[in-house]
Scaffold this active site. Structure first.
Site, PDB file in Angstrom:
ATOM      1  N   ASP A 133       6.547 -10.481  10.278  1.00  0.00           N
ATOM      2  CA  ASP A 133       5.960  -9.275  10.782  1.00  0.00           C
ATOM      3  C   ASP A 133       4.572  -9.859  11.200  1.00  0.00           C
ATOM      4  O   ASP A 133       3.633 -10.300  10.271  1.00  0.00           O
ATOM      5  CB  ASP A 133       5.624  -8.560   9.285  1.00  0.00           C
ATOM      6  CG  ASP A 133       4.768  -7.514   9.341  1.00  0.00           C
ATOM      7  OD1 ASP A 133       4.139  -6.924  10.283  1.00  0.00           O
ATOM      8  OD2 ASP A 133       4.503  -6.661   8.357  1.00  0.00           O
ATOM      9  N   TRP A 154       2.663  -5.724   1.852  1.00  0.00           N
ATOM     10  CA  TRP A 154       3.496  -5.573   3.154  1.00  0.00           C
ATOM     11  C   TRP A 154       4.684  -6.365   3.033  1.00  0.00           C
ATOM     12  O   TRP A 154       5.902  -5.748   3.040  1.00  0.00           O
ATOM     13  CB  TRP A 154       2.939  -5.574   4.503  1.00  0.00           C
ATOM     14  CG  TRP A 154       1.628  -4.777   4.740  1.00  0.00           C
ATOM     15  CD1 TRP A 154       0.358  -5.211   5.017  1.00  0.00           C
ATOM     16  CD2 TRP A 154       1.704  -3.357   4.751  1.00  0.00           C
ATOM     17  NE1 TRP A 154      -0.410  -4.139   4.888  1.00  0.00           N
ATOM     18  CE2 TRP A 154       0.355  -2.839   5.184  1.00  0.00           C
ATOM     19  CE3 TRP A 154       2.665  -2.428   4.559  1.00  0.00           C
ATOM     20  CZ2 TRP A 154       0.002  -1.663   5.031  1.00  0.00           C
ATOM     21  CZ3 TRP A 154       2.285  -1.005   4.739  1.00  0.00           C
ATOM     22  CH2 TRP A 154       0.990  -0.558   5.162  1.00  0.00           C
ATOM     23  N   LYS A 192      -2.990  -2.560  15.492  1.00  0.00           N
ATOM     24  CA  LYS A 192      -4.252  -3.669  15.213  1.00  0.00           C
ATOM     25  C   LYS A 192      -4.696  -4.203  16.283  1.00  0.00           C
ATOM     26  O   LYS A 192      -5.984  -4.250  16.674  1.00  0.00           O
ATOM     27  CB  LYS A 192      -3.799  -4.467  13.997  1.00  0.00           C
ATOM     28  CG  LYS A 192      -3.877  -3.745  12.717  1.00  0.00           C
ATOM     29  CD  LYS A 192      -2.638  -3.313  12.024  1.00  0.00           C
ATOM     30  CE  LYS A 192      -2.916  -2.822  10.552  1.00  0.00           C
ATOM     31  NZ  LYS A 192      -1.615  -2.757   9.902  1.00  0.00           N
TER      32      LYS A 192
HETATM   33  C1  LIG Z   1      -0.575  -2.215   9.050  1.00  0.00           C
HETATM   34  C2  LIG Z   1       0.557  -3.202   8.700  1.00  0.00           C
HETATM   35  C3  LIG Z   1       1.872  -2.594   8.380  1.00  0.00           C
HETATM   36  C4  LIG Z   1       2.228  -1.295   8.238  1.00  0.00           C
HETATM   37  O1  LIG Z   1       2.402  -0.754   9.569  1.00  0.00           O
HETATM   38  P1  LIG Z   1       2.771   0.786   9.674  1.00  0.00           P
HETATM   39  O2  LIG Z   1       2.892   0.642  11.533  1.00  0.00           O
HETATM   40  O3  LIG Z   1       1.876   1.602   9.320  1.00  0.00           O
HETATM   41  O4  LIG Z   1       4.411   0.929   9.288  1.00  0.00           O
HETATM   42  C5  LIG Z   1       2.757  -3.624   8.014  1.00  0.00           C
HETATM   43  N1  LIG Z   1       2.638  -4.992   7.873  1.00  0.00           N
HETATM   44  C6  LIG Z   1       1.399  -5.497   8.236  1.00  0.00           C
HETATM   45  C7  LIG Z   1       1.019  -6.974   8.246  1.00  0.00           C
HETATM   46  C8  LIG Z   1       0.210  -4.396   8.411  1.00  0.00           C
HETATM   47  O5  LIG Z   1      -1.168  -5.087   8.744  1.00  0.00           O
END
Ligand SMILES: *Cc1c(COP(=O)(O)O)cnc(C)c1O
Length: 356
Positions: free
Chosen positions: A166, A99, A190
């Site tokens: 993020d 990511w 999540k």
């Molecule tokens: C799941 C995840 C993403 C991707 O998220 P999307 O909403 O599918 O674009 C990005 N960063 C982290 C840390 C994640 O766990």
């Protein structure tokens, strides 16, 4: 048989969230209509939006001067929106996984990117520590929890510059000193809501500085001005997010949740560390995620991995297969997962061990 939900994302939601969402799908706010079929501009939905923003700010103790937005496009769109809006000359990024590298790739489209450190050399199974962030960057970007590899930065880094993070997979699992950040974002699927909504916490006075053309929908200022209602927002996931936030408040807030999460992770890591068969993929305890616990079988038991997945699945353990980049197993212990499920998994691990 009771199912225990260890999926990494989309993932377990609180029973409260699911029940309240189901009710609103049938009859929302006593309107005699489903939430799926009413205007996002109705006063009933506006009330949901207002309350979601207010509770989000309250639970994370977000200071004055920040907006909370609910957008589409997932965290993945934020990889591009962040540099498009915030990168003026140069930004620093920490590479702790897939990511993070995707965020780096997008940032490079907009300016100079200094990757200050990377843990790619050991398949991202640790958090780099020896790095310095140049003082002349517009921001330092990091991924707080590396969902795929099970590593986590649980303390706001001290790097001497403004930060962007993020926090897709560990938001609301700890207090965050939001004042150190210009922006925090994440996909909701999540720890917050069903897939389809992305949260963005942004410091208002950092916007409008980049000297480039930004399409209206990709400009944070559009969404700040319109309170996430410039176009139709993801109505149902926002409603569900509000239910999750109510549930978090009722539990006692993020400090209480953090303690519960730490206790759950400790039970599972202890079971792995004391096992003859399993081994954690992240050796340094400080780097271990309390959200995603990654483990594999020791070399002498390696050929039993597939058997264990079948064995555990037959006993109601759902979603424990590891990500293809790491292999083995991954148990995601998000906020809504009860301790009971962690104990059930540990029992299944012990039962399997005793049979081999
Ligand atoms: C799941 C995840 C993403 C991707 O998220 P999307 O909403 O599918 O674009 C990005 N960063 C982290 C840390 C994640 O766990």
């Amino acid at each position: 048989m009771k199912k225990h939900n260890f999926y990494a994302g989309p993932s377990i939601m609180s029973q409260f969230t699911i029940e309240e969402t189901a009710k609103a799908v049938k009859d929302f706010a006593d309107m005699g209509l489903s939430i799926l079929e009413i205007s996002h501009r109705s006063k009933q939905f506006q009330a949901v939006m207002d309350e979601t923003v207010a509770l989000f700010k309250e639970l994370l103790e977000i200071p004055e001067g920040y907006s909370v937005l609910f957008l589409g496009g997932g965290a993945s769109l934020q990889f591009a929106m962040v540099p498009m809006n915030m990168l003026i000359h140069k930004a620093a990024y920490l590479d702790t996984g897939v990511w993070a590298s995707k965020a780096i790739k997008e940032a490079k489209l907009f300016g100079e990117v200094d990757v200050v450190a990377s843990s790619k050399d050991r398949n991202y199974n640790y958090i780099p520590r020896d790095y310095t962030v140049p003082k002349d960057v517009d921001y330092f970007h990091y991924t707080s929890n590396n969902t795929i590899y099970g590593t986590e930065i649980r303390k706001d880094p001290e790097v001497g510059v403004r930060m962007i993070a993020d926090m897709s997979s560990d938001i609301f699992s700890r207090p965050v000193d939001v004042a150190k950040y210009d922006l925090i974002y994440g996909g909701a699927q999540k720890n917050l809501a069903p897939a389809g909504v992305t949260f963005v916490i942004v410091k208002d006075d950092t916007l409008g500085k980049a000297d480039r053309v930004i399409p209206t929908m990709l400009n944070y200022e559009t969404h700040v001005k319109k309170g996430s209602m410039f176009n139709t927002p993801p109505v149902l996931p926002i409603f569900s997010a509000l239910q999750t936030l109510k549930y978090y408040k009722q539990l006692g807030g993020v400090k209480v949740i953090e303690k519960m999460d730490m206790d759950k992770a400790e039970v599972l890591y202890n079971a792995i560390d004391s096992s003859k068969m399993f081994v954690a993929t992240v050796p340094n305890h400080e780097d271990r995620s309390i959200m995603n616990v990654c483990f594999v079988m020791k070399p002498e038991y390696k050929d039993l991995e597939k058997d264990f997945i079948d064995f555990a699945t037959e006993r109601g353990m759902m979603g424990i297969k590891g990500h293809r980049d790491v292999g083995g197993f991954r148990a995601s212990l998000y906020n809504a997962l009860p301790m009971e499920s962690v104990k059930a998994l540990v029992d299944v691990m012990k039962e399997f061990e005793s049979k081999h």
